[in-house]
Design a protein around this motif. Structure first.
Motif, PDB file in Angstrom:
ATOM      1  N   SER A  94      53.911 -30.836 -51.112  1.00  0.00           N
ATOM      2  CA  SER A  94      54.754 -31.123 -49.962  1.00  0.00           C
ATOM      3  C   SER A  94      55.124 -32.608 -49.997  1.00  0.00           C
ATOM      4  O   SER A  94      55.060 -33.228 -51.058  1.00  0.00           O
TER       5      SER A  94
ATOM      6  N   THR B 129      56.218 -35.603 -43.820  1.00  0.00           N
ATOM      7  CA  THR B 129      56.778 -34.338 -43.318  1.00  0.00           C
ATOM      8  C   THR B 129      56.662 -34.225 -41.803  1.00  0.00           C
ATOM      9  O   THR B 129      57.638 -33.887 -41.114  1.00  0.00           O
ATOM     10  N   GLU B 130      55.503 -34.522 -41.269  1.00  0.00           N
ATOM     11  CA  GLU B 130      55.276 -34.353 -39.830  1.00  0.00           C
ATOM     12  C   GLU B 130      56.029 -35.402 -39.000  1.00  0.00           C
ATOM     13  O   GLU B 130      56.223 -35.228 -37.803  1.00  0.00           O
ATOM     14  N   ARG B 131      56.472 -36.498 -39.635  1.00  0.00           N
ATOM     15  CA  ARG B 131      57.172 -37.560 -38.914  1.00  0.00           C
ATOM     16  C   ARG B 131      58.695 -37.405 -38.965  1.00  0.00           C
ATOM     17  O   ARG B 131      59.406 -38.177 -38.311  1.00  0.00           O
TER      18      ARG B 131
ATOM     19  N   GLN C 137      60.731 -34.575 -38.324  1.00  0.00           N
ATOM     20  CA  GLN C 137      61.081 -33.246 -37.838  1.00  0.00           C
ATOM     21  C   GLN C 137      62.503 -33.149 -37.289  1.00  0.00           C
ATOM     22  O   GLN C 137      62.930 -32.079 -36.848  1.00  0.00           O
TER      23      GLN C 137
ATOM     24  N   ARG D  88      61.341 -29.691 -41.282  1.00  0.00           N
ATOM     25  CA  ARG D  88      60.822 -28.655 -40.371  1.00  0.00           C
ATOM     26  C   ARG D  88      60.355 -27.441 -41.178  1.00  0.00           C
ATOM     27  O   ARG D  88      59.318 -26.829 -40.871  1.00  0.00           O
TER      28      ARG D  88
ATOM     29  N   LEU E 214      57.053 -28.215 -42.915  1.00  0.00           N
ATOM     30  CA  LEU E 214      55.934 -28.155 -41.973  1.00  0.00           C
ATOM     31  C   LEU E 214      55.573 -26.706 -41.667  1.00  0.00           C
ATOM     32  O   LEU E 214      54.385 -26.355 -41.552  1.00  0.00           O
TER      33      LEU E 214
ATOM     34  N   GLU F 133      53.491 -25.478 -44.458  1.00  0.00           N
ATOM     35  CA  GLU F 133      52.122 -25.994 -44.375  1.00  0.00           C
ATOM     36  C   GLU F 133      51.306 -25.238 -43.330  1.00  0.00           C
ATOM     37  O   GLU F 133      50.116 -24.950 -43.541  1.00  0.00           O
ATOM     38  N   LYS F 134      51.909 -24.903 -42.205  1.00  0.00           N
ATOM     39  CA  LYS F 134      51.184 -24.178 -41.153  1.00  0.00           C
ATOM     40  C   LYS F 134      50.796 -22.774 -41.612  1.00  0.00           C
ATOM     41  O   LYS F 134      49.710 -22.283 -41.273  1.00  0.00           O
TER      42      LYS F 134
ATOM     43  N   HIS G 159      50.652 -34.170 -50.457  1.00  0.00           N
ATOM     44  CA  HIS G 159      51.828 -34.861 -49.942  1.00  0.00           C
ATOM     45  C   HIS G 159      52.234 -35.938 -50.943  1.00  0.00           C
ATOM     46  O   HIS G 159      51.470 -36.877 -51.185  1.00  0.00           O
TER      47      HIS G 159
ATOM     48  N   THR H 165      44.798 -32.193 -46.533  1.00  0.00           N
ATOM     49  CA  THR H 165      45.917 -32.828 -47.231  1.00  0.00           C
ATOM     50  C   THR H 165      45.457 -34.069 -47.978  1.00  0.00           C
ATOM     51  O   THR H 165      44.630 -34.834 -47.475  1.00  0.00           O
TER      52      THR H 165
END
Length: 247
Positions: free
Chosen positions: A95, A99-101, A103, A109, A112, A115-116, A129, A181
């Motif tokens: 990944s 990624t989480e920053r 969105q 998106r 993420l 990943e979930k 990452h 991660t």
């Protein structure tokens, strides 16, 4: 050990397969080109038979919001279900740092969401990452091009060479799952606009780079934390100059 590499004929996957074989393992390059399709499930069960580890480095062929979300959600569900049925003991996924920053971008998106799915599945996992690949500098330049001007953010990046990515992915694949991660990055931290300017000059490209803090990066504005790793990433050894010289 049998290791299946999803996306095994692409930039990272092909290098990873070679690394794993050189280390004495059975590495299977799985992609639509080899009869394995994670979107339809075609060939998955056969490819995963006897596999202990699966490494997913596949990417969506389209970055359009709906298409990229459909790709990562559908392929992720199919792959993780097939792994559980086959008794796979370690799922490794590539990944992106930040990624989480990021969105505000449909692509991030979708990453993420991927990943979930991995985190919620029954298969032990490691998510890697990575920062931006040096090989993508041409595409990044094109994304900000208007005529002969390339407008890009001056925000810091820490790009990594694909050879270093493949080496890190091989080490993770051969290690124990961390159920979390890890971050990998290149050895040099530099402004994105400045780096692309160096790249264009070195390759004889006449376009002019303009640093613009408001310039979007695939749909989102950046700051110095957006694309840079945390305090203790694994660092590659190949810097920009060495990478360019080897091209």
């Amino acid at each position: 050990m049998k290791i299946v590499v999803i996306g095994g004929t692409g930039l990272i996957g092909s290098k990873l397969v070679k690394q794993l074989i050189a280390r004495g393992h059975e590495a299977v390059a799985a992609s639509p080109n080899t009869g394995v399709n994670t979107l339809t499930g075609e060939g998955l069960a056969d490819a995963l038979q006897g596999a202990e580890v699966v490494v997913d480095v596949a990417n969506s062929p389209s970055f359009e919001d709906k298409a990229v979300m459909d790709f990562f959600e559908t392929s992720g569900r199919n792959l993780l279900a097939a792994e559980a049925a086959a008794g796979v003991r370690h799922h490794v996924a590539l990944s992106v740092v930040g990624t989480e920053r990021l969105q505000g971008s449909g692509y991030f998106r979708a990453k993420l969401a991927q990943e979930k799915l991995i985190q919620a599945a029954r298969v032990p996992y490691t998510i890697v990452h990575a920062t931006q690949f040096l090989e993508f500098l041409g595409g990044i330049a094109q994304s900000g091009t208007e005529g002969q001007t390339v407008r890009l953010s001056p925000a810091l990046v820490q790009p990594i060479a694909s050879d270093d990515v493949a080496a890190a992915m091989a080490d993770v694949a051969l290690g124990a799952p961390v159920n979390g991660t890890v971050e990998i990055a290149g050895p040099e931290r530099v402004g994105l606009a400045a780096l692309v300017a160096r790249y264009l000059k070195a390759t004889g490209d006449p376009r002019t780079v303009v640093a613009d803090a408001k310039a979007p990066y695939f749909g989102v504005e950046l700051d110095d934390r957006s694309l840079t790793p945390g305090d203790h990433p694994r660092l590659g050894t190949i810097g920009f100059d060495a990478w360019l010289a080897a091209r």
